[in-house]
Design an enzyme around this catalytic site. Sequence first.
Site, PDB file in Angstrom:
ATOM      1  N   VAL A   1      -9.684   4.511   9.205  1.00 22.73           N
ATOM      2  CA  VAL A   1      -8.322   4.772   8.735  1.00 22.73           C
ATOM      3  C   VAL A   1      -7.281   3.873   9.409  1.00 22.73           C
ATOM      4  CG1 VAL A   1      -8.807   7.164   8.031  1.00 22.73           C
ATOM      5  CG2 VAL A   1      -7.872   6.710  10.324  1.00 22.73           C
TER       6      VAL A   1
ATOM      7  N   GLY B   1     -12.669  11.672   8.425  1.00 18.07           N
ATOM      8  CA  GLY B   1     -13.418  12.189   9.569  1.00 18.07           C
ATOM      9  C   GLY B   1     -14.081  13.511   9.223  1.00 18.07           C
TER      10      GLY B   1
ATOM     11  N   SER C   1      -1.390  18.756  16.261  1.00 15.49           N
ATOM     12  CA  SER C   1      -1.952  19.393  17.459  1.00 15.49           C
ATOM     13  C   SER C   1      -0.827  20.105  18.210  1.00 15.49           C
ATOM     14  CB  SER C   1      -2.549  18.327  18.391  1.00 15.49           C
ATOM     15  OG  SER C   1      -2.808  18.886  19.667  1.00 15.49           O
TER      16      SER C   1
ATOM     17  N   TYR D   1      -1.274  10.453  22.494  1.00 16.31           N
ATOM     18  CA  TYR D   1      -1.781  11.453  21.550  1.00 16.31           C
ATOM     19  C   TYR D   1      -0.653  12.388  21.091  1.00 16.31           C
ATOM     20  CZ  TYR D   1      -4.950  15.152  19.833  1.00 16.31           C
ATOM     21  OH  TYR D   1      -5.611  16.098  19.074  1.00 16.31           O
TER      22      TYR D   1
ATOM     23  N   SER E   1     -16.274   7.179  10.009  1.00 16.72           N
ATOM     24  CA  SER E   1     -16.063   5.840  10.546  1.00 16.72           C
ATOM     25  C   SER E   1     -17.386   5.293  11.081  1.00 16.72           C
ATOM     26  CB  SER E   1     -14.989   5.930  11.638  1.00 16.72           C
ATOM     27  OG  SER E   1     -15.029   4.816  12.457  1.00 16.72           O
TER      28      SER E   1
ATOM     29  N   ASN F   1      -7.594  14.263   8.779  1.00 13.57           N
ATOM     30  CA  ASN F   1      -8.155  14.902   9.978  1.00 13.57           C
ATOM     31  C   ASN F   1      -8.582  13.897  11.044  1.00 13.57           C
ATOM     32  OD1 ASN F   1      -9.973  17.031  11.465  1.00 13.57           O
ATOM     33  ND2 ASN F   1     -11.360  15.378  10.859  1.00 13.57           N
TER      34      ASN F   1
ATOM     35  N   ARG G   1     -17.808  15.378  11.175  1.00 15.04           N
ATOM     36  CA  ARG G   1     -18.012  15.990  12.500  1.00 15.04           C
ATOM     37  C   ARG G   1     -16.876  16.953  12.811  1.00 15.04           C
ATOM     38  NH1 ARG G   1     -17.622  13.450  17.203  1.00 15.04           N
ATOM     39  NH2 ARG G   1     -16.587  11.550  16.537  1.00 15.04           N
TER      40      ARG G   1
ATOM     41  N   ALA H   1       2.526  11.792  21.062  1.00 14.76           N
ATOM     42  CA  ALA H   1       3.457  11.044  20.208  1.00 14.76           C
ATOM     43  C   ALA H   1       2.902  10.956  18.788  1.00 14.76           C
ATOM     44  CB  ALA H   1       3.682   9.640  20.774  1.00 14.76           C
TER      45      ALA H   1
ATOM     46  N   LYS I   1       0.833  13.017  17.324  1.00 12.33           N
ATOM     47  CA  LYS I   1       0.775  14.335  16.678  1.00 12.33           C
ATOM     48  C   LYS I   1       2.172  14.884  16.373  1.00 12.33           C
ATOM     49  CE  LYS I   1      -3.685  14.579  16.477  1.00 12.33           C
ATOM     50  NZ  LYS I   1      -4.373  14.551  15.176  1.00 12.33           N
TER      51      LYS I   1
HETATM   52  P1  NAP Z   1     -14.045  14.918  17.008  1.00 11.54           P
HETATM   53  O1  NAP Z   1     -15.140  15.928  17.035  1.00 11.54           O
HETATM   54  O2  NAP Z   1     -13.957  13.893  18.078  1.00 11.54           O
HETATM   55  O3  NAP Z   1     -14.038  14.221  15.585  1.00 11.54           O
HETATM   56  C1  NAP Z   1     -13.149  13.178  15.285  1.00 11.54           C
HETATM   57  C2  NAP Z   1     -13.342  12.795  13.839  1.00 11.54           C
HETATM   58  O4  NAP Z   1     -12.429  11.741  13.536  1.00 11.54           O
HETATM   59  C3  NAP Z   1     -14.753  12.291  13.560  1.00 11.54           C
HETATM   60  O5  NAP Z   1     -15.181  12.793  12.319  1.00 11.54           O
HETATM   61  C4  NAP Z   1     -14.558  10.785  13.499  1.00 11.54           C
HETATM   62  O6  NAP Z   1     -15.450  10.141  12.613  1.00 11.54           O
HETATM   63  C5  NAP Z   1     -13.149  10.686  12.929  1.00 11.54           C
HETATM   64  N1  NAP Z   1     -12.540   9.399  13.245  1.00 11.54           N
HETATM   65  C6  NAP Z   1     -12.161   8.923  14.455  1.00 11.54           C
HETATM   66  N2  NAP Z   1     -11.632   7.694  14.339  1.00 11.54           N
HETATM   67  C7  NAP Z   1     -11.669   7.384  13.016  1.00 11.54           C
HETATM   68  C8  NAP Z   1     -11.247   6.265  12.257  1.00 11.54           C
HETATM   69  N3  NAP Z   1     -10.685   5.203  12.827  1.00 11.54           N
HETATM   70  N4  NAP Z   1     -11.419   6.291  10.912  1.00 11.54           N
HETATM   71  C9  NAP Z   1     -11.994   7.361  10.308  1.00 11.54           C
HETATM   72  N5  NAP Z   1     -12.416   8.459  10.987  1.00 11.54           N
HETATM   73  C10 NAP Z   1     -12.243   8.469  12.314  1.00 11.54           C
HETATM   74  O7  NAP Z   1     -12.621  15.658  17.048  1.00 11.54           O
HETATM   75  P2  NAP Z   1     -12.118  17.050  16.451  1.00 11.54           P
HETATM   76  O8  NAP Z   1     -11.853  17.932  17.599  1.00 11.54           O
HETATM   77  O9  NAP Z   1     -12.976  17.498  15.337  1.00 11.54           O
HETATM   78  O10 NAP Z   1     -10.699  16.571  15.905  1.00 11.54           O
HETATM   79  C11 NAP Z   1     -10.354  16.531  14.524  1.00 11.54           C
HETATM   80  C12 NAP Z   1      -8.841  16.466  14.413  1.00 11.54           C
HETATM   81  O11 NAP Z   1      -8.277  17.639  15.008  1.00 11.54           O
HETATM   82  C13 NAP Z   1      -8.225  15.283  15.147  1.00 11.54           C
HETATM   83  O12 NAP Z   1      -7.126  14.789  14.416  1.00 11.54           O
HETATM   84  C14 NAP Z   1      -7.757  15.905  16.447  1.00 11.54           C
HETATM   85  O13 NAP Z   1      -6.723  15.171  17.021  1.00 11.54           O
HETATM   86  C15 NAP Z   1      -7.310  17.266  15.972  1.00 11.54           C
HETATM   87  N6  NAP Z   1      -7.228  18.270  17.016  1.00 11.54           N
HETATM   88  C16 NAP Z   1      -8.327  18.665  17.724  1.00 11.54           C
HETATM   89  C17 NAP Z   1      -8.201  19.638  18.696  1.00 11.54           C
HETATM   90  C18 NAP Z   1      -9.367  20.143  19.499  1.00 11.54           C
HETATM   91  O14 NAP Z   1      -9.140  20.944  20.425  1.00 11.54           O
HETATM   92  N7  NAP Z   1     -10.592  19.757  19.206  1.00 11.54           N
HETATM   93  C19 NAP Z   1      -6.940  20.183  18.972  1.00 11.54           C
HETATM   94  C20 NAP Z   1      -5.846  19.761  18.241  1.00 11.54           C
HETATM   95  C21 NAP Z   1      -5.997  18.806  17.269  1.00 11.54           C
HETATM   96  P3  NAP Z   1     -16.700   9.237  13.136  1.00 11.54           P
HETATM   97  O15 NAP Z   1     -17.535  10.119  13.999  1.00 11.54           O
HETATM   98  O16 NAP Z   1     -17.370   8.793  11.893  1.00 11.54           O
HETATM   99  O17 NAP Z   1     -16.059   8.117  13.913  1.00 11.54           O
END
Ligand code: NAP
Length: 251
Positions: free
Chosen positions: A68, A16, A146, A159, A41, A94, A19, A161, A163
Amino acid sequence: MKKDNAAANDTAVITGGARGIGRAITLALAAKGCDVVINYSGSKEAAEETAKECEALGVRAVTVQGNVASEEDCAKIVETAKKEFGKIDILVNNAGITRDGLLMTMSEEDFQAVLDVNLVGAFRMMKAAARMMIRARYGRIINISSVSGIMGNPGQTNYSASKAGIIGMTKSYAKEVAARGITVNAIAPGFVKTDMTDAMTEKAIETIKAEIPAARAGEPEDIANAAAFLASRDSGYITGQVLCVDGGMCM
Ligand code: NAP
């Protein structure tokens, strides 16, 4: 031009990586001199754009489509790194999704789908890369967890669970491979401004912000800076840890 001896010539795979937080981590590692394998993805264009930005920093960057949630795709992502660069020094798990809802009405499908991507996806990637890292007697694995996995969050039983699972898995694998020069750590971001959190209501955002001692939302770069340190040679004696990067939310 390689810029940082701590990571110069290392190869990093970021799931991922096109983005949000993944993109910021990819760019931070490229800025340190890592060649990068950017998994996406669905976001092909964003991946190609990110690759171009990395190349402008003087490193090599390749993109690879892969879900993934598929063991076959995870093997393909690892094979791409092997074919292009001959090794994986750094793996950042990620990729993540949310399918929020109250437990009482949450479908089993929504529960499973989140576990499959967020938790089992990271397991698949670590397993696919294991032989290569163990043979090299070197590796840096960073799993994105997270604060929801530590504190819980209403509407996120699936979610949280996934994390919390990431944290247990990180510690167990850290113990399995510590003597082989491989570190396995987790980062638990707090509230970070990305597409994932854009979907939240103003009211929900204000409620969360009120719980952040630093009194601001996190930026993807805040997480990327921590990831770049854990990915470096300088972090070799740190393993099995969970680093909260959350403006003090979770202490
Ligand atoms: P995001 O902007 O929604 O980005 C999600 C990323 O995951 C995208 O690059 C997406 O790729 C990829 N992805 C989703 N499903 C996938 C799959 N099946 N196979 C491969 N790639 C996949 O979210 P984000 O905020 O950057 O989150 C990144 C990580 O940080 C996640 O694990 C999230 O749970 C964690 N996190 C985020 C926050 C927050 O506040 N934002 C807080 C705690 C933890 P595509 O676009 O190509 O599908």
